[in-house]
Design a protein around this motif. Sequence first.
Motif, PDB file in Angstrom:
ATOM      1  N   GLU A 104       0.826  -1.198   0.000  1.00 25.48           N
ATOM      2  CA  GLU A 104       0.000   0.000   0.000  1.00 25.48           C
ATOM      3  C   GLU A 104       0.867   1.258   0.000  1.00 25.48           C
ATOM      4  N   ALA A 105       1.962   1.235   0.765  1.00 25.59           N
ATOM      5  CA  ALA A 105       2.861   2.391   0.797  1.00 25.59           C
ATOM      6  C   ALA A 105       3.458   2.641  -0.586  1.00 25.59           C
ATOM      7  N   THR A 106       3.852   1.572  -1.261  1.00 27.60           N
ATOM      8  CA  THR A 106       4.385   1.705  -2.620  1.00 27.60           C
ATOM      9  C   THR A 106       3.346   2.300  -3.551  1.00 27.60           C
ATOM     10  N   ARG A 107       2.122   1.792  -3.473  1.00 31.79           N
ATOM     11  CA  ARG A 107       1.052   2.294  -4.335  1.00 31.79           C
ATOM     12  C   ARG A 107       0.840   3.788  -4.126  1.00 31.79           C
ATOM     13  N   ARG A 108       0.841   4.235  -2.864  1.00 25.20           N
ATOM     14  CA  ARG A 108       0.605   5.649  -2.576  1.00 25.20           C
ATOM     15  C   ARG A 108       1.763   6.526  -3.035  1.00 25.20           C
ATOM     16  N   ILE A 109       2.988   6.038  -2.864  1.00 27.63           N
ATOM     17  CA  ILE A 109       4.155   6.803  -3.301  1.00 27.63           C
ATOM     18  C   ILE A 109       4.117   7.006  -4.811  1.00 27.63           C
ATOM     19  N   VAL A 110       3.864   5.923  -5.541  1.00 30.04           N
ATOM     20  CA  VAL A 110       3.830   6.004  -6.996  1.00 30.04           C
ATOM     21  C   VAL A 110       2.678   6.894  -7.467  1.00 30.04           C
ATOM     22  N   ALA A 111       1.542   6.831  -6.749  1.00 24.42           N
ATOM     23  CA  ALA A 111       0.359   7.604  -7.134  1.00 24.42           C
ATOM     24  C   ALA A 111       0.583   9.109  -7.011  1.00 24.42           C
ATOM     25  N   THR A 112       1.574   9.534  -6.214  1.00 27.43           N
ATOM     26  CA  THR A 112       1.825  10.965  -6.059  1.00 27.43           C
ATOM     27  C   THR A 112       2.397  11.585  -7.320  1.00 27.43           C
ATOM     28  N   GLY A 113       2.929  10.736  -8.199  1.00 29.57           N
ATOM     29  CA  GLY A 113       3.534  11.243  -9.422  1.00 29.57           C
ATOM     30  C   GLY A 113       4.964  11.698  -9.235  1.00 29.57           C
ATOM     31  N   ALA A 114       5.478  11.601  -8.016  1.00 31.28           N
ATOM     32  CA  ALA A 114       6.860  12.017  -7.753  1.00 31.28           C
ATOM     33  C   ALA A 114       7.832  11.083  -8.485  1.00 31.28           C
ATOM     34  N   ARG A 115       8.987  11.603  -8.838  1.00 31.68           N
ATOM     35  CA  ARG A 115       9.987  10.805  -9.555  1.00 31.68           C
ATOM     36  C   ARG A 115      10.775   9.963  -8.555  1.00 31.68           C
ATOM     37  N   SER A 116      10.054   9.102  -7.851  1.00 32.73           N
ATOM     38  CA  SER A 116      10.676   8.248  -6.855  1.00 32.73           C
ATOM     39  C   SER A 116      10.587   6.803  -7.308  1.00 32.73           C
ATOM     40  N   ARG A 117      11.510   5.998  -6.870  1.00 33.50           N
ATOM     41  CA  ARG A 117      11.526   4.579  -7.225  1.00 33.50           C
ATOM     42  C   ARG A 117      11.591   3.749  -5.955  1.00 33.50           C
ATOM     43  N   VAL A 118      10.904   2.629  -5.981  1.00 34.83           N
ATOM     44  CA  VAL A 118      10.809   1.769  -4.812  1.00 34.83           C
ATOM     45  C   VAL A 118      11.425   0.418  -5.126  1.00 34.83           C
ATOM     46  N   LEU A 119      12.324  -0.010  -4.262  1.00 33.11           N
ATOM     47  CA  LEU A 119      12.892  -1.354  -4.339  1.00 33.11           C
ATOM     48  C   LEU A 119      12.423  -2.109  -3.100  1.00 33.11           C
ATOM     49  N   VAL A 120      11.677  -3.175  -3.315  1.00 35.92           N
ATOM     50  CA  VAL A 120      11.156  -3.963  -2.195  1.00 35.92           C
ATOM     51  C   VAL A 120      12.213  -4.967  -1.758  1.00 35.92           C
ATOM     52  N   LEU A 134       4.920  -5.283  -7.705  1.00 40.08           N
ATOM     53  CA  LEU A 134       5.199  -4.763  -9.037  1.00 40.08           C
ATOM     54  C   LEU A 134       3.963  -4.107  -9.635  1.00 40.08           C
ATOM     55  N   ARG A 135       2.792  -4.669  -9.371  1.00 33.21           N
ATOM     56  CA  ARG A 135       1.551  -4.043  -9.822  1.00 33.21           C
ATOM     57  C   ARG A 135       1.388  -2.656  -9.190  1.00 33.21           C
ATOM     58  N   SER A 136       1.888  -2.504  -7.968  1.00 38.90           N
ATOM     59  CA  SER A 136       1.741  -1.236  -7.253  1.00 38.90           C
ATOM     60  C   SER A 136       2.739  -0.193  -7.721  1.00 38.90           C
ATOM     61  N   GLY A 137       3.705  -0.595  -8.544  1.00 35.58           N
ATOM     62  CA  GLY A 137       4.650   0.371  -9.101  1.00 35.58           C
ATOM     63  C   GLY A 137       6.079   0.214  -8.647  1.00 35.58           C
ATOM     64  N   ALA A 138       6.391  -0.826  -7.872  1.00 36.58           N
ATOM     65  CA  ALA A 138       7.776  -1.043  -7.451  1.00 36.58           C
ATOM     66  C   ALA A 138       8.651  -1.313  -8.670  1.00 36.58           C
ATOM     67  N   SER A 139       9.888  -0.840  -8.606  1.00 32.79           N
ATOM     68  CA  SER A 139      10.828  -1.044  -9.702  1.00 32.79           C
ATOM     69  C   SER A 139      11.719  -2.256  -9.493  1.00 32.79           C
ATOM     70  N   GLY A 140      11.557  -2.928  -8.357  1.00 30.93           N
ATOM     71  CA  GLY A 140      12.377  -4.099  -8.104  1.00 30.93           C
ATOM     72  C   GLY A 140      11.903  -4.853  -6.881  1.00 30.93           C
ATOM     73  N   PHE A 141      12.335  -6.109  -6.794  1.00 34.29           N
ATOM     74  CA  PHE A 141      11.933  -6.970  -5.680  1.00 34.29           C
ATOM     75  C   PHE A 141      13.098  -7.910  -5.386  1.00 34.29           C
ATOM     76  N   LEU A 142      13.672  -7.772  -4.198  1.00 35.57           N
ATOM     77  CA  LEU A 142      14.758  -8.639  -3.763  1.00 35.57           C
ATOM     78  C   LEU A 142      14.414  -9.244  -2.411  1.00 35.57           C
ATOM     79  N   VAL A 143      14.940 -10.430  -2.144  1.00 36.77           N
ATOM     80  CA  VAL A 143      14.745 -11.054  -0.836  1.00 36.77           C
ATOM     81  C   VAL A 143      15.992 -10.837   0.001  1.00 36.77           C
ATOM     82  N   LYS A 144      15.808 -10.921   1.316  1.00 36.64           N
ATOM     83  CA  LYS A 144      16.871 -10.506   2.234  1.00 36.64           C
ATOM     84  C   LYS A 144      18.038 -11.475   2.330  1.00 36.64           C
ATOM     85  N   ASP A 145      17.965 -12.606   1.634  1.00 38.87           N
ATOM     86  CA  ASP A 145      19.146 -13.481   1.603  1.00 38.87           C
ATOM     87  C   ASP A 145      20.068 -13.126   0.438  1.00 38.87           C
TER      88      ASP A 145
END
Length: 258
Positions: A104-120, A134-145
């Motif tokens: 949800e946080a990613t979706r809201r950040i992307v919805a602002t239109g700001a030139r920000s990128r999110v890596l989960v 990724l549907r919410s607008g994240a530019s990447g997805f990595l796991v903590k290992d």
Amino acid sequence: MQLTVYRIVQEAMTNTLKHAGAGTRVDLAIDIGADRLGIQVRDTGRTVRSGRRHDGQGLLGMRERVALYGGHLSAGPAPGGGWTVAATLELLMDIRMPGMDGIEATRRIVATGARSRVLVLTTFDLDEYVHAALRSGASGFLVKDARPDELLAGIRAVAGGDAVIAPALTRRLLDEFARYGSAPTDAPRVDRLTEREREILVAIGEGWTNGEIAARLVLSESTVKTHVGRVLAKTGARDRVQAVIFAYDLGLARPSVR
């Protein structure tokens, strides 16, 4: 992140002590937003005759720390006199967080239109989380290992406008989009593409790199990069990940056997 902020402020104020002179006032501002953190240290002291403070190991260290978070740092004379050091650090997003989940946080950040990128970055590699992020607008997805070098490469890739997905998740993600892609509701955006750009979009959707696309379509890599940029602009995709989603939603791409 906390240590990085502390060291940047510490080094900036140490430089003020060294170079600004007696009676100098120092103002510190830290601005924490949804997707980034800003730091500004400004003093009222003198500058050296060249208009620059010593650009030594301290400032170099600050730049390197900021770069690890895909951010940027500036240092120079302040309007009206004095010196300002300012830094912006990008923030990573987790899936489970207090108050609001990362999707949800990613979706809201992307919805602002700001030139920000999110890596989960998360411990959860469940397909539904990858898909939703990724549907919410994240530019990447990595796991903590992920290894430290993989994480740093991912941060730099996303900060540079590219996209990154953990290798172990890529095949599952493509299969998921192939099975559950949504109905083609964005045909007008495809109609804007030239025949060549449509070919490029299909190739992106199949997971081909620029080099592979160039070899496949007998083009130079620089030409492919130009076409990719036009495809992203015309489809409204933020990056290659979003272009992949777009291609799968419209049924233009399916997982390729490599």
